[in-house]
Design an enzyme around this catalytic site. Structure first.
Site, PDB file in Angstrom:
ATOM      1  N   ASP A 204       0.967  -0.711   0.064  1.00 63.84           N
ATOM      2  CA  ASP A 204      -0.184   0.280  -0.038  1.00 63.84           C
ATOM      3  C   ASP A 204       1.132   1.535   0.266  1.00 63.84           C
ATOM      4  O   ASP A 204       2.027   0.808  -0.153  1.00 63.84           O
ATOM      5  CB  ASP A 204      -0.533   0.248   1.018  1.00 63.84           C
ATOM      6  CG  ASP A 204      -1.973   1.474   1.605  1.00 63.84           C
ATOM      7  OD1 ASP A 204      -2.302   1.651  -0.284  1.00 63.84           O
ATOM      8  OD2 ASP A 204      -2.470   0.941   2.425  1.00 63.84           O
TER       9      ASP A 204
ATOM     10  N   GLU B 204       2.228   4.821  -4.378  1.00 64.75           N
ATOM     11  CA  GLU B 204       2.721   6.090  -5.583  1.00 64.75           C
ATOM     12  C   GLU B 204       3.502   6.456  -5.511  1.00 64.75           C
ATOM     13  O   GLU B 204       3.446   6.599  -6.824  1.00 64.75           O
ATOM     14  CB  GLU B 204       1.191   7.042  -4.437  1.00 64.75           C
ATOM     15  CG  GLU B 204      -0.527   6.658  -5.491  1.00 64.75           C
ATOM     16  CD  GLU B 204      -0.422   5.274  -3.632  1.00 64.75           C
ATOM     17  OE1 GLU B 204      -0.007   5.510  -2.836  1.00 64.75           O
ATOM     18  OE2 GLU B 204      -0.864   4.256  -4.104  1.00 64.75           O
TER      19      GLU B 204
ATOM     20  N   ASP C  35      -8.646   3.986  -1.842  1.00 58.02           N
ATOM     21  CA  ASP C  35     -10.049   4.458  -1.142  1.00 58.02           C
ATOM     22  C   ASP C  35     -10.865   5.029  -1.792  1.00 58.02           C
ATOM     23  O   ASP C  35     -11.464   6.075  -1.553  1.00 58.02           O
ATOM     24  CB  ASP C  35      -9.219   5.617  -0.103  1.00 58.02           C
ATOM     25  CG  ASP C  35      -8.123   5.093   0.488  1.00 58.02           C
ATOM     26  OD1 ASP C  35      -7.991   2.968   1.075  1.00 58.02           O
ATOM     27  OD2 ASP C  35      -7.219   5.539   1.279  1.00 58.02           O
TER      28      ASP C  35
HETATM   29  C1  GLC Z   1      -4.247   3.216   2.935  1.00 58.73           C
HETATM   30  C2  GLC Z   1      -5.178   2.427   2.442  1.00 58.73           C
HETATM   31  C3  GLC Z   1      -6.216   1.308   2.521  1.00 58.73           C
HETATM   32  C4  GLC Z   1      -5.313   0.445   4.171  1.00 58.73           C
HETATM   33  C5  GLC Z   1      -4.802   2.189   5.087  1.00 58.73           C
HETATM   34  C6  GLC Z   1      -4.590   1.649   6.414  1.00 58.73           C
HETATM   35  O1  GLC Z   1      -5.897   4.063   2.779  1.00 58.73           O
HETATM   36  O2  GLC Z   1      -5.633   2.799   1.013  1.00 58.73           O
HETATM   37  O3  GLC Z   1      -6.736   0.285   2.434  1.00 58.73           O
HETATM   38  O4  GLC Z   1      -6.577   0.044   5.076  1.00 58.73           O
HETATM   39  O5  GLC Z   1      -4.353   2.625   4.054  1.00 58.73           O
HETATM   40  O6  GLC Z   1      -3.345   1.005   6.384  1.00 58.73           O
END
Ligand code: GLC
Length: 800
Positions: A405, A408, A483
């Site tokens: 995650d 980017e 998200d």
């Molecule tokens: C980001 C991710 C999400 C995750 C969060 C905490 O917002 O996109 O899926 O739960 O981080 O790690």
């Protein structure tokens, strides 16, 4: 209309007269007087690479996207010229290049115009970014449509829009917001019922304008790098997507469990909570394979550590979950906490693995753990190190998958939400700034993660999921759309995004079912899970800020709906797995937008909601509250309503009933739908019999069934079973022939064939050319079902 002169005044430069031409096997070089070089490479008869150098030079030729294992080779290459043009002919295309301008027109072999430069290549030297802003403009044809470009959360047909690619952490992104997490600079054009694709393999910030700025012009440009694009001809959209996917690569087969249902939340902790969630699935008989640990499993958000208060004995917990069929997937972010006592940080510093600012300091930025440094995944040595970090998690603890995650990369509380432009990257030995490496950072992280998980999971198959991606990421990882929001509008967005990702080479994608931000109503959750089970990746996830989001969170009605649809997904696993096999073999997307399914039918060109799941199932989500059904377009052909089994004629919009426990769903006539029994997780049952749901159709039809050990690599050594069923339906008889490839022996011995829509009453049954009695096949008149040995070669039913 902007003229060349006007553009020239604005600092644009254009290629002029060709003064030199050179051919080096399949590569042609056209050099102009003002030192622009067009390098044209014939990769395949239908795949041509156009690359432009300026000042008489090219950059080193390097791409993260192109797959070295892609198909190369053509049947025909012929060159001609006259006073005005060069002509390059392949077995599929006729390319015409103007000698005075390098402007190019591309025709099919019948002379139909497919794609034509407007101004063609031009460029502007950029003082601000260094290098050139490289541009290409094409004439848009009348009624031309545009599709693709990865995860853009907007109408599937991009005509009239301008979009750009710059991977961005966009929490709670809106419909039409651009850009978001992924960069897939590939689009499909459809003109006069013929499809082609353009892949602009440039990792800088890229822009695409589809007749938004100027009517009749489609253009694309980048803030650096080279004008380097691949033209891919169809004429079928399937050929375009297949060739693009072949060019940028396909994944290996995922373990079958990864196609099951996954449950996630930010966050499940402590251990007792994880266990309670897992147990509830089993108690309520809602199938589930994947359970996720979000950032709170770590010790102070330090990657590769555990919070021992919440998870005192991760190995034991993971094993206990595994004993109950759950595969544990953990999140790993790129930000490494700056902490002198933390071993990953120490190793990174000692070995100089972190990204640096232009003048030498480490790139420092805030993410969940506070101030962090960030590995430079574009350095092969760093990728090796990163891969090695997974040893304990995977080999020792037994974690089955990794979730990447914030790649980017996301940085909190700074302008632009990411690294500044001056950050340096290795870029596999082609040092560059973040301007060039930004869009591939996430993919290279996922790649390094994949290498690690694969190594330590061996002989099992790895599972990786990423948020950010660039073209080619599909070779290493699945993805989700980030998200999103628990709203009806986002359900529409989710549907489009997954279809778009599928035709952009990245089929293994899903959305946070129910929505990540905010809280869905039970009804919205029910409608979302009904759609989500048809997405290649199927996971509920939520931010957890507003309450729970498990299938039983709402009311019993919703729980029953979730169970019904997740169970349906498990029944359809062999169908889904067969689709995946075709994806890795031919690049065939798992979901097909209607325009892909029937591009000849202009009705499909602006449809957004309906899609084909695999080859044979039409699905259309309900996207509004309080609906008892909806109007939808059933594409041309003969279909069966899945729920009622009644035949439906396509080619028109129609009302379809779908109360809260149904989703509009149709099966194409002449389909064989393989079904496994419902399991609570993949591997719970030894499959004793496979049901083949046969939807009778007149004429010839075919269906396939792929199976293997569901994990491991034996399938690469021919240990798979790939069945092709060919059917011929006539008024009074029906024949099915089976052809099998591969050495894998399935656990079951028989098929239960369930015939739907048979227009005659069966009087005679012939199996492998011998008439057999109804009892021998346990013929069930009422259900119209019979049981036969799995390795039959021909079944012939006839009647009156
Ligand atoms: C980001 C991710 C999400 C995750 C969060 C905490 O917002 O996109 O899926 O739960 O981080 O790690």
């Amino acid at each position: 209309m902007i003229t060349n002169t006007e553009l020239q005044q604005k600092g644009n430069q254009f290629p002029n007269k060709v003064v030199d031409f050179k051919k080096d096997a399949d590569i042609l070089y056209f050099t102009t007087q003002n030192e622009v070089i067009l390098q044209l490479t014939v990769l395949r008869d239908s795949v041509i690479r156009f690359r432009f150098g300026t000042g008489g030079v090219f950059e080193p030729d390097f791409s993260y996207a192109i797959d070295e294992d892609g198909i190369r080779g053509y049947n025909h290459l012929e060159l001609k010229e006259d006073d005005t043009y060069y002509f390059v002919h392949t077995a599929k295309l006729k390319i015409r290049i103007e000698k005075n301008s390098l402007q190019t027109s591309i025709f099919d072999t019948d002379g139909n115009l497919i794609n034509e430069d407007e101004l063609g290549f031009h460029f502007e030297e950029s003082f601000e970014y260094g290098g050139n802003i490289v541009k290409m403009s094409k004439k848009a044809q009348h009624a031309e449509s545009y599709y693709g470009l990865g995860d853009k959360p907007m109408h599937s047909n991009l005509r009239g829009k301008r979009v750009h690619n710059w991977a961005t952490d966009q929490y709670a992104f809106a419909k039409d917001q651009d850009p978001i997490y992924k960069s897939v600079p590939f689009y499909i054009g459809l003109t006069q019922k013929r499809a082609y694709g353009i892949f602009f393999d440039n990792t800088f910030k890229t822009f695409f304008d589809f007749c938004q700025e100027r009517m009749g012009v489609t253009s694309f440009w980048a803030q650096g790098g080279e004008m380097n694009y691949y033209f891919i001809y169809g004429p079928e959209m399937a050929d375009v997507v297949g060739s693009y996917t072949n060019l940028t690569g396909v994944p290996e087969l995922p373990p079958l469990w990864a196609l099951g249902y996954h449950q996630c939340k930010w966050s499940y902790f402590p251990e007792s909570n994880v266990k309670a969630i897992a147990n509830k699935f089993r108690e309520l008989k809602i199938p589930c394979d994947g359970i996720y640990l979000d950032i709170d499993y770590m010790d102070g958000w330090r990657c590769f550590t555990w919070n021992k208060d919440y998870f005192p004995d991760p190995k034991r917990m993971v094993k206990e979950l595994a004993d109950d069929g759950f595969k544990t997937v953990v999140i790993i972010d790129p930000g490494i906490k700056i902490d002198k006592d933390y071993w990953v940080y120490q190793e990174g510093i000692e070995n100089d693995y972190f990204c640096k600012r232009a003048d030498g300091p480490y790139m420092k930025g805030k993410v969940w753990p506070g101030e962090c440094n960030f590995p430079d995944y574009t350095n092969p040595e760093v990728r090796d190190w990163w891969a090695g970090l997974f040893k304990e998690l995977i080999q020792e603890v037994g974690v089955k998958g990794v979730w990447n995650d914030m790649n980017e990369p996301a940085v909190m509380e700074v302008p632009g939400k990411t690294f500044p432009a001056d950050v340096r990257h290795n870029y596999d030995g082609h040092p560059c700034s973040h301007n060039k490496a930004h869009n591939v950072y996430g993919t290279q992280m996922a790649r390094a993660t994949y290498e690690g998980v694969k190594k330590f999971a061996y002989p099992k198959r790895p599972f990786v999921i990423t948020r950010s991606a660039y073209s080619g990421a599909q070779r290493y990882t699945s993805s989700w759309t980030g998200d999103n929001i628990a709203s009806w509008e986002h359900l529409w967005v989710a549907n489009i995004q997954v279809q778009r990702m599928c035709i952009s080479g990245m089929s293994f994608t899903g959305t946070d079912i129910g929505g990540f931000a905010e809280q869905p109503t039970g009804e919205l959750y029910a409608r979302w899970i009904q759609l989500g089970v048809f997405h290649p990746f199927c996971r509920t996830h939520s931010s957890g800020h507003h309450g729970d989001q498990e299938p039983w969170t709402f009311d019993e009605g919703v729980t029953d709906i979730a169970r019904k649809f997740i169970s349906l997904r498990y029944r359809l696993l062999p169908y889904l797995y067969t689709m995946f096999y075709e994806y890795i073999k031919k690049g065939t997307p798992l979901l097909k937008p209607l325009v892909y399914f029937d591009q000849e039918d202009a009705q499909t060109h602006y449809r957004t909601d309906e899609f084909i799941f695999g080859h044979h199932i039409l699905v259309c989500p309900i996207l509004e509250p309080n609906a008892k059904g909806r109007r939808m377009y059933v594409p041309r052909g003969e279909w069966y309503n899945y729920w009622t089994k009644t035949p439906v004629k396509g080619g028109k919009e129609q009302w379809v009933d779908a109360d809260i426990d149904e989703i509009p769903m149709f099966v194409k006539e002449g389909t064989i739908l393989p079904k496994y029994p419902i399991q609570q997780y993949v591997g719970e049952l030894e499959i004793e019999q496979v049901e083949l749901e046969v939807y009778y159709g007149l004429g010839k039809n075919a269906s396939k069934l792929y199976e293997d050990a569901q994990d491991g690599y034996d399938y690469k050594k021919d240990r798979y079973s790939y069945r092709t069923f060919k059917m011929v339906g006539r008024e009074k008889d029906w024949i099915i022939q089976q052809h099998k490839r591969g050495d894998f022996i399935t656990t079951y011995d028989t098929f239960r064939i369930h015939l739907i829509g048979l227009p005659f009453e069966i009087t005679t049954i012939e199996l492998d050319n011998e008439v057999i009695s109804m009892e021998d096949v346990q013929f069930d008149q009422k259900a119209c079902a019979l049981i036969i040995k799995k390795d039959f070669t021909e079944l012939h039913l006839s009647g009156i």
